[in-house]
Enzyme design. Structure first.
Site, mmCIF file in Angstrom:
data_model
loop_
_atom_site.group_PDB
_atom_site.id
_atom_site.type_symbol
_atom_site.label_atom_id
_atom_site.label_comp_id
_atom_site.label_asym_id
_atom_site.label_seq_id
_atom_site.Cartn_x
_atom_site.Cartn_y
_atom_site.Cartn_z
ATOM 1 N N PRO A 2 0.801 -1.204 0.000
ATOM 2 C CA PRO A 2 0.000 0.000 0.000
ATOM 3 C C PRO A 2 0.839 1.261 0.000
ATOM 4 O O PRO A 2 1.846 1.346 0.690
ATOM 5 C CB PRO A 2 -0.787 -0.096 1.299
ATOM 6 C CG PRO A 2 -0.256 -1.271 2.023
ATOM 7 C CD PRO A 2 0.973 -1.716 1.346
ATOM 8 N N GLU A 3 0.372 2.234 -0.750
ATOM 9 C CA GLU A 3 0.974 3.559 -0.754
ATOM 10 C C GLU A 3 -0.056 4.509 -0.129
ATOM 11 O O GLU A 3 -1.057 4.054 0.423
ATOM 12 C CB GLU A 3 1.315 3.965 -2.191
ATOM 13 C CG GLU A 3 2.134 2.895 -2.933
ATOM 14 C CD GLU A 3 2.492 3.276 -4.352
ATOM 15 O OE1 GLU A 3 2.635 4.485 -4.632
ATOM 16 O OE2 GLU A 3 2.618 2.376 -5.193
ATOM 17 N N LYS A 58 2.888 6.703 4.564
ATOM 18 C CA LYS A 58 2.295 5.368 4.434
ATOM 19 C C LYS A 58 2.010 4.732 5.784
ATOM 20 O O LYS A 58 1.761 3.531 5.866
ATOM 21 C CB LYS A 58 3.238 4.449 3.635
ATOM 22 C CG LYS A 58 3.511 4.912 2.211
ATOM 23 C CD LYS A 58 4.554 4.032 1.545
ATOM 24 C CE LYS A 58 5.074 4.670 0.280
ATOM 25 N NZ LYS A 58 6.257 3.952 -0.260
ATOM 26 N N ARG A 110 3.608 -11.715 4.188
ATOM 27 C CA ARG A 110 5.077 -11.730 4.105
ATOM 28 C C ARG A 110 5.781 -11.271 5.380
ATOM 29 O O ARG A 110 7.012 -11.221 5.417
ATOM 30 C CB ARG A 110 5.528 -10.892 2.894
ATOM 31 C CG ARG A 110 5.202 -11.615 1.595
ATOM 32 C CD ARG A 110 5.559 -10.771 0.385
ATOM 33 N NE ARG A 110 6.987 -10.616 0.231
ATOM 34 C CZ ARG A 110 7.557 -9.862 -0.714
ATOM 35 N NH1 ARG A 110 6.795 -9.204 -1.547
ATOM 36 N NH2 ARG A 110 8.849 -9.781 -0.790
ATOM 37 N N ARG A 149 20.667 12.178 -7.919
ATOM 38 C CA ARG A 149 19.964 10.899 -7.975
ATOM 39 C C ARG A 149 18.766 11.040 -8.918
ATOM 40 O O ARG A 149 18.236 12.127 -9.127
ATOM 41 C CB ARG A 149 19.472 10.501 -6.585
ATOM 42 C CG ARG A 149 20.588 10.220 -5.599
ATOM 43 C CD ARG A 149 20.127 10.470 -4.174
ATOM 44 N NE ARG A 149 19.322 9.408 -3.649
ATOM 45 C CZ ARG A 149 18.476 9.553 -2.618
ATOM 46 N NH1 ARG A 149 18.299 10.733 -2.061
ATOM 47 N NH2 ARG A 149 17.797 8.532 -2.163
ATOM 48 N N ARG A 256 13.946 -1.196 -8.347
ATOM 49 C CA ARG A 256 12.490 -1.322 -8.490
ATOM 50 C C ARG A 256 12.121 -1.249 -9.969
ATOM 51 O O ARG A 256 12.682 -0.452 -10.718
ATOM 52 C CB ARG A 256 11.762 -0.190 -7.754
ATOM 53 C CG ARG A 256 12.267 0.109 -6.350
ATOM 54 C CD ARG A 256 11.975 -1.014 -5.384
ATOM 55 N NE ARG A 256 10.547 -1.261 -5.265
ATOM 56 C CZ ARG A 256 9.714 -0.559 -4.499
ATOM 57 N NH1 ARG A 256 10.167 0.438 -3.787
ATOM 58 N NH2 ARG A 256 8.443 -0.859 -4.425
#
Length: 269
Positions: A2-3, A58, A110, A149, A256
DNA sequence: CCTTAGTCCTGCATGC
DNA sequence: TGCATGCAGGACTAAG
């Protein structure tokens, strides 16, 4: 999993059902979920009243008696449910029992989800950047990135903006026409403006749709969200871009999977 | 400062 | 069918 939109959806469902309830006691079935010391965790929370429930980034944040706080991060597969079916019964990690009402189950296949207690006076979640729900708060951040970045990496950095994850990062970069590998300090003012508009729009629309269900995410009554029906790039590798027809590409950024349209989102040089 | 790999975990899809 | 591999809405740590 979930975000921000998924966590917001869950908070909106938990708030009316749990506010004002007294925690009678707690069963911890997987100690690491609560930081290892399940006895003190259960002991401190027993008898406390839930005064309010809110979201920050979150995290789900329970405000309790005596300025005590409990934060919960769902990570990839965590969820709160009021009933459990046969299959998820093996994945219950924590049970909250209440006086005079049915318990709530924290289910987490998990086992990555984490709960943390905050004592009175502690600053909550100090590492989080601002909420990305308004252009006027997002633009000052995104128009002034000093880092080289990649912008995708920076959007996932919770210290810069809190609550954005892999899906909405990809979707926002697509909407703003920015290649995920663009260096943060090379995002133009124009692109920063577009991204600052795209993020709140996408996140708030996703909240309206009760989140994005790809696999595990469910609301407290096991319902799926609807926002997966409105994704433009996430999970659409090889399928045509809705704007130009070019095949959506998938690359790895920051470990990712990152989805983008190579024509609509070009690296600026 | 920044990147990469490893870690925490389980289940599912895919390919041989 | 069996088995191996890779992948997943996250985030922390160590090493280079």
């Amino acid at each position: 999993m979930p975000e921000l939109p998924e966590v917001e959806t869950i908070v909106r469902e938990l708030k009316p059902r749990l506010s004002g309830k007294t925690i009678e006691n707690i069963d911890v079935l997987w100690p690491r979920t609560v930081g290892g010391d399940m006895e003190s965790f259960a002991h401190i929370l027993s008898g406390k009243v839930i005064r309010d429930i809110n979201r920050r980034g979150k995290y789900i944040c329970f405000s309790l008696d005596n300025r005590l706080h409990l934060t919960v991060h769902l990570r990839m597969t965590g969820k709160f449910v009021f009933n459990t079916d046969e299959k998820e019964r093996n994945h219950i990690r924590v049970i909250f029992h209440f006086n005079h009402s049915s318990p709530v189950y924290f289910v987490d296949t998990r086992k990555f989800g984490r709960m943390k207690l905050w004592l009175p006076g502690e600053e909550l979640l100090p590492h989080l950047g601002p909420e990305p729900l308004e252009e006027k708060t997002v633009y000052p951040v995104l128009s002034n990135l000093q880092s080289r970045r990649s912008i995708k990496t920076l959007l996932l950095d919770q210290e810069i903006l809190a609550g954005i994850g892999n899906i909405y990062a990809d979707e926002a970069l697509y909407k703003a026409g920015i290649h995920p590998l663009t260096a943060g300090n090379r995002v133009s003012k124009i692109k920063a403006r577009a991204l600052s508009r795209a993020l709140p729009e996408l996140l708030l629309a996703a909240v309206e749709n009760k989140g994005t269900t790809i696999s595990d995410y469910r609301t407290t009554d096991h319902s799926k969200g609807e926002n997966q029906n409105y994704l433009n790039v996430y999970g659409r590798t090889g399928q045509p871009c809705y704007k130009c027809g070019t095949a959506i590409q998938r690359i790895i950024v920051n470990q990712r999977g990152s989805h983008f349209c190579p024509r609509c989102q070009r690296v600026k040089k």
